[in-house]
Write an enzyme that holds these catalytic residues in place. Sequence first.
Site, mmCIF file in Angstrom:
data_model
loop_
_atom_site.group_PDB
_atom_site.id
_atom_site.type_symbol
_atom_site.label_atom_id
_atom_site.label_comp_id
_atom_site.label_asym_id
_atom_site.label_seq_id
_atom_site.Cartn_x
_atom_site.Cartn_y
_atom_site.Cartn_z
ATOM 1 N N ASP A 37 0.820 -1.211 0.000
ATOM 2 C CA ASP A 37 0.000 0.000 0.000
ATOM 3 C C ASP A 37 0.859 1.268 0.000
ATOM 4 O O ASP A 37 1.995 1.259 0.462
ATOM 5 C CB ASP A 37 -0.917 -0.016 1.239
ATOM 6 C CG ASP A 37 -2.031 1.015 1.133
ATOM 7 O OD1 ASP A 37 -2.437 1.347 0.008
ATOM 8 O OD2 ASP A 37 -2.501 1.490 2.191
ATOM 9 N N ASN A 85 -11.086 -2.134 -5.254
ATOM 10 C CA ASN A 85 -10.303 -1.246 -6.120
ATOM 11 C C ASN A 85 -10.954 -1.044 -7.496
ATOM 12 O O ASN A 85 -10.605 -0.103 -8.218
ATOM 13 C CB ASN A 85 -8.863 -1.771 -6.305
ATOM 14 C CG ASN A 85 -7.998 -1.656 -5.063
ATOM 15 O OD1 ASN A 85 -7.076 -2.453 -4.857
ATOM 16 N ND2 ASN A 85 -8.259 -0.669 -4.217
HETATM 17 C C1 IPE Z 1 -5.566 -2.469 -0.130
HETATM 18 O O1 IPE Z 1 -5.232 -1.157 -0.283
HETATM 19 C C2 IPE Z 1 -5.494 -3.184 -1.440
HETATM 20 C C3 IPE Z 1 -4.165 -3.337 -2.013
HETATM 21 C C4 IPE Z 1 -3.024 -3.000 -1.466
HETATM 22 C C5 IPE Z 1 -4.137 -3.949 -3.312
HETATM 23 P P1 IPE Z 1 -6.311 0.005 -0.448
HETATM 24 O O2 IPE Z 1 -5.545 1.248 -0.650
HETATM 25 O O3 IPE Z 1 -7.286 -0.357 -1.503
HETATM 26 O O4 IPE Z 1 -7.063 -0.018 0.955
HETATM 27 P P2 IPE Z 1 -7.838 1.131 1.725
HETATM 28 O O5 IPE Z 1 -8.818 1.710 0.755
HETATM 29 O O6 IPE Z 1 -6.834 2.139 2.154
HETATM 30 O O7 IPE Z 1 -8.461 0.463 2.906
HETATM 31 C C1 IPE Z 2 -1.573 0.223 -3.355
HETATM 32 O O1 IPE Z 2 -1.337 1.596 -3.383
HETATM 33 C C2 IPE Z 2 -1.855 -0.363 -4.718
HETATM 34 C C3 IPE Z 2 -3.282 -0.649 -4.950
HETATM 35 C C4 IPE Z 2 -4.241 -0.532 -4.081
HETATM 36 C C5 IPE Z 2 -3.630 -1.118 -6.275
HETATM 37 P P1 IPE Z 2 -2.528 2.639 -3.410
HETATM 38 O O2 IPE Z 2 -2.919 2.884 -4.821
HETATM 39 O O3 IPE Z 2 -3.627 2.217 -2.514
HETATM 40 O O4 IPE Z 2 -1.822 3.916 -2.849
HETATM 41 P P2 IPE Z 2 -2.394 4.891 -1.728
HETATM 42 O O5 IPE Z 2 -2.717 4.029 -0.541
HETATM 43 O O6 IPE Z 2 -3.601 5.559 -2.296
HETATM 44 O O7 IPE Z 2 -1.265 5.824 -1.463
HETATM 45 MG MG MG Z 3 -4.058 2.483 -0.573
#
Ligand code: IPE
Ligand code: IPE
Ligand code: MG
Length: 271
Positions: A37, A85
């Site tokens: 993340d 997502n």
């Molecule tokens: C969790 O991260 C999913 C992945 C790392 C693929 P998110 O960024 O989607 O989670 P939330 O929305 O912060 O809970």
């Molecule tokens: C994790 O990084 C990757 C996915 C969830 C696909 P994020 O895209 O959630 O990045 P942040 O958490 O918004 O910084």
């Molecule tokens: Mg994230």
Amino acid sequence: MSHSVYSENPLLTPRQDHSIAPVSVDLLPQHLAIIMDGNGRWAQEQGAPREEGHKVGSEVVNTIVRTCRRWGIKHLTLYAFSEQNWGRPKSEIKALMKLLDQYLREQRSEILEHRIRLRAIGNLSKLPFWVRTPLQALIKESAQAQGMTLTLALSYGGREEIVKATQKIAQKVQQGQLSPSDITDETIQAHLYAPDQPAPDLIIRTSGEQRLSNFLLWQCAYAEFDFLDIPWPMFNEEALRDVCLRFASRERRFGLTSAQIDAKTQKITSS
Ligand code: IPE
Ligand code: IPE
Ligand code: MG
């Protein structure tokens, strides 16, 4: 130069050799699961588009897969894209799918050469066909590999996984193949996306968030957790080394007492 000189002056500390594991193999997590993340926020902090964070993040995936394989971690599960997502802007989803396709094409030979078994968990039918096709091809091609198992959680949701398992079990009950009183935790496990996979020993999440976000909800019952403040694009071998050292120093008791756990191997001794 003696060891003490290095330890007194951190600037003189030689670069750690990451080709070998920081602890013996039996103290490493057998199954490491990572919530990767913080890509988007990291990129935005540099004034770059979120997609740039995903690109750098996918390069970190290469490094970490390689390191885990070298160290002897047997199962590595990466949370790459959640069911939730799909609600992100179309352009970001497209960029993520393109990176996945690129990853599969670029890493194919390394995956096969190092006998990595590639798997995927999640609602794969939601993936665009141009990603699903190479993904399923490489899963098939590497199915007999005896090295590390690399599992990508794609279009994955822990609740959705449990719902699907429940539906399959209910169907068997309805057809008279199973009686409700025969349903055990093994029955539920047997209907998950990867029924034969051991539960994660350690789940880590980068980016400072301390939540599971629908990851491995059934499987995490006795997992250890480690939350890191750095975003995924800044994760590296050094951070993985620290995570493994912290994991090795923990005592997992599985509801038992300390005396019932072998201090050296962390395994349950006979009662
Ligand atoms: C969790 O991260 C999913 C992945 C790392 C693929 P998110 O960024 O989607 O989670 P939330 O929305 O912060 O809970
Ligand atoms: C994790 O990084 C990757 C996915 C969830 C696909 P994020 O895209 O959630 O990045 P942040 O958490 O918004 O910084
Ligand atoms: Mg994230």
